[in-house]
Structures are given as structure tokens and as C-alpha cells.
Design an enzyme around this catalytic site. Structure first.
Site, PDB file in Angstrom:
ATOM      1  N   CYS A  52      34.520  41.826  86.076  1.00 29.41           N
ATOM      2  CA  CYS A  52      34.718  40.439  85.702  1.00 29.41           C
ATOM      3  C   CYS A  52      34.015  39.578  86.753  1.00 29.41           C
ATOM      4  O   CYS A  52      34.227  39.784  87.958  1.00 29.41           O
ATOM      5  CB  CYS A  52      36.202  40.097  85.647  1.00 29.41           C
ATOM      6  SG  CYS A  52      36.513  38.325  85.400  1.00 29.41           S
ATOM      7  N   ASP A  59      36.179  45.983  84.112  1.00 27.28           N
ATOM      8  CA  ASP A  59      36.266  45.906  82.660  1.00 27.28           C
ATOM      9  C   ASP A  59      35.704  47.202  82.098  1.00 27.28           C
ATOM     10  O   ASP A  59      34.752  47.761  82.651  1.00 27.28           O
ATOM     11  CB  ASP A  59      35.452  44.722  82.126  1.00 27.28           C
ATOM     12  CG  ASP A  59      36.097  43.383  82.426  1.00 27.28           C
ATOM     13  OD1 ASP A  59      37.327  43.279  82.299  1.00 27.28           O
ATOM     14  OD2 ASP A  59      35.366  42.441  82.776  1.00 27.28           O
ATOM     15  N   GLU A  75      14.154  57.171  77.509  1.00 23.29           N
ATOM     16  CA  GLU A  75      14.484  58.436  78.179  1.00 23.29           C
ATOM     17  C   GLU A  75      15.950  58.351  78.578  1.00 23.29           C
ATOM     18  O   GLU A  75      16.368  57.393  79.227  1.00 23.29           O
ATOM     19  CB  GLU A  75      13.552  58.622  79.388  1.00 23.29           C
ATOM     20  CG  GLU A  75      13.601  60.010  79.978  1.00 23.29           C
ATOM     21  CD  GLU A  75      14.829  60.241  80.820  1.00 23.29           C
ATOM     22  OE1 GLU A  75      15.534  61.231  80.564  1.00 23.29           O
ATOM     23  OE2 GLU A  75      15.103  59.423  81.717  1.00 23.29           O
ATOM     24  N   SER A  76      16.748  59.335  78.178  1.00 18.45           N
ATOM     25  CA  SER A  76      18.209  59.225  78.275  1.00 18.45           C
ATOM     26  C   SER A  76      18.739  59.151  79.708  1.00 18.45           C
ATOM     27  O   SER A  76      19.707  58.439  79.964  1.00 18.45           O
ATOM     28  CB  SER A  76      18.896  60.352  77.510  1.00 18.45           C
ATOM     29  OG  SER A  76      18.563  61.602  78.049  1.00 18.45           O
ATOM     30  N   HIS A  93      31.769  40.064  79.021  1.00 20.37           N
ATOM     31  CA  HIS A  93      31.498  41.093  78.008  1.00 20.37           C
ATOM     32  C   HIS A  93      30.274  40.759  77.163  1.00 20.37           C
ATOM     33  O   HIS A  93      29.454  41.621  76.874  1.00 20.37           O
ATOM     34  CB  HIS A  93      32.698  41.260  77.073  1.00 20.37           C
ATOM     35  CG  HIS A  93      33.988  41.594  77.747  1.00 20.37           C
ATOM     36  ND1 HIS A  93      34.090  42.119  79.013  1.00 20.37           N
ATOM     37  CD2 HIS A  93      35.264  41.483  77.298  1.00 20.37           C
ATOM     38  CE1 HIS A  93      35.356  42.307  79.314  1.00 20.37           C
ATOM     39  NE2 HIS A  93      36.090  41.923  78.300  1.00 20.37           N
ATOM     40  N   GLU A  94      30.181  39.507  76.765  1.00 21.69           N
ATOM     41  CA  GLU A  94      29.075  39.082  75.915  1.00 21.69           C
ATOM     42  C   GLU A  94      27.737  39.231  76.636  1.00 21.69           C
ATOM     43  O   GLU A  94      26.747  39.673  76.054  1.00 21.69           O
ATOM     44  CB  GLU A  94      29.274  37.624  75.475  1.00 21.69           C
ATOM     45  CG  GLU A  94      30.520  37.403  74.633  1.00 21.69           C
ATOM     46  CD  GLU A  94      31.805  37.169  75.432  1.00 21.69           C
ATOM     47  OE1 GLU A  94      32.809  36.816  74.810  1.00 21.69           O
ATOM     48  OE2 GLU A  94      31.823  37.350  76.674  1.00 21.69           O
TER      49      GLU A  94
END
Length: 154
Positions: A52, A59, A75-76, A93-94
Site C-alpha cells: 500500500c 497487499d 520470456e517467463s 491495486h489499479e
């Protein structure tokens, strides 16, 4: 022998420290081995964390990223390191959810991308954030994300 499509990757197969911020994180890409096909790639990160920006409290979210690649695949390992960089990053969050989606669109230029951020409640209220880059391509099977909404104890 022709060069490998994996030449130039700096993180895969090597020690790669956790980036200190999402801005510092390097997202690497490789050529799509099926550039003429329309298909969906899904990444699920059920233990995503950020902070936060006001309180510094953690969060937690379950992220689902779907995209229809064009010329590039992410690439993972670099994606995992990028997502890990949010652990010490303060943002709402947004900002996290939409920022991740926009960064992937910028790096990959996919035909289409969507991200669902299913955030766990703090202060008694979960916040779910969804972003997509446009209309899904016609004729591509895009499975539902099927992350259950937060129900509490009931």
C-alpha cells in the site's frame, strides 16, 4: 548453424537478482515460433504482492494474464522477476494491475491482452481490477479466468 532465437536473453539460465523496482525490471522477449497462428498464452500469479503506498502494508492478489501473441512471446523468468519487483513497490491495486498490462502491451505488441487482478481484502473490501488492450481477435478461444470472487467465511 543459424543463431538461436534464445541468444541475447540475459536472465534465463543465469543467476538473476530480484529487481529493486518494476521500472528497473527487464522484460525479455523471444520470437513467436507460430507467428501465423492465433492462440492464447496464459500466466497465473496466485501469490502476487505489492505494498500500500500510504501505509506500507502488504497487499496480495491473484493475477491472470492472457494474451494473443503477434511477433513476440514474453520470456517467463523475466516476467516472474518483473512481478516479484512489486513486492517492495508502493502502488494502489489499479496502478499495479493496469500498469502491468500496459507494460506487457508496450514490450510485446500482442494482438490482444487482458489482465485480471483479483485482490484479497484489506479493510474488509476486496478490489478486483481488469484491463484489456481492445477487443479479442475473432476466432480465438479465450477461456474464462474463473477466479472465484472473494466470499469471506460464508
Amino acid at each position: 548453424m543459424p543463431p538461436s532465437i534464445y541468444e541475447g536473453l540475459t536472465q534465463l539460465g543465469a543467476a538473476a537478482p530480484q529487481p529493486t523496482s518494476p521500472e528497473e525490471a527487464v522484460l525479455e522477449r523471444v520470437p513467436n515460433p507460430h507467428p501465423g497462428e492465433r492462440y492464447v498464452v496464459r500466466f497465473t500469479a496466485p501469490e502476487f504482492t505489492s505494498l500500500c503506498p500510504i501505509t506500507g502494508q502488504p497487499d496480495f492478489a491473484h493475477l491472470v494474464i492472457d494474451y494473443v501473441p503477434d511477433a513476440w512471446l514474453v520470456e517467463s523468468k523475466s516476467l516472474k522477476l518483473y512481478l516479484t519487483a512489486f513486492r517492495n513497490h508502493g502502488a494502489f491495486h489499479e496502478a499495479c494491475t493496469v500498469g502491468i498490462g500496459r507494460r506487457l502491451v508496450e514490450e510485446l505488441a500482442p494482438h490482444w491482452l487482458r489482465i485480471g487482478g483479483y485482490w484479497y481484502p484489506r479493510g474488509g473490501m476486496p478490489i478486483d481490477v481488469f484491463y484489456q488492450s481492445g477487443e479479442p481477435p475473432a476466432g480465438v478461444w479465450i477461456p474464462p479466468q474463473e477466479v472465484a470472487p472473494y466470499r469471506g467465511r460464508g
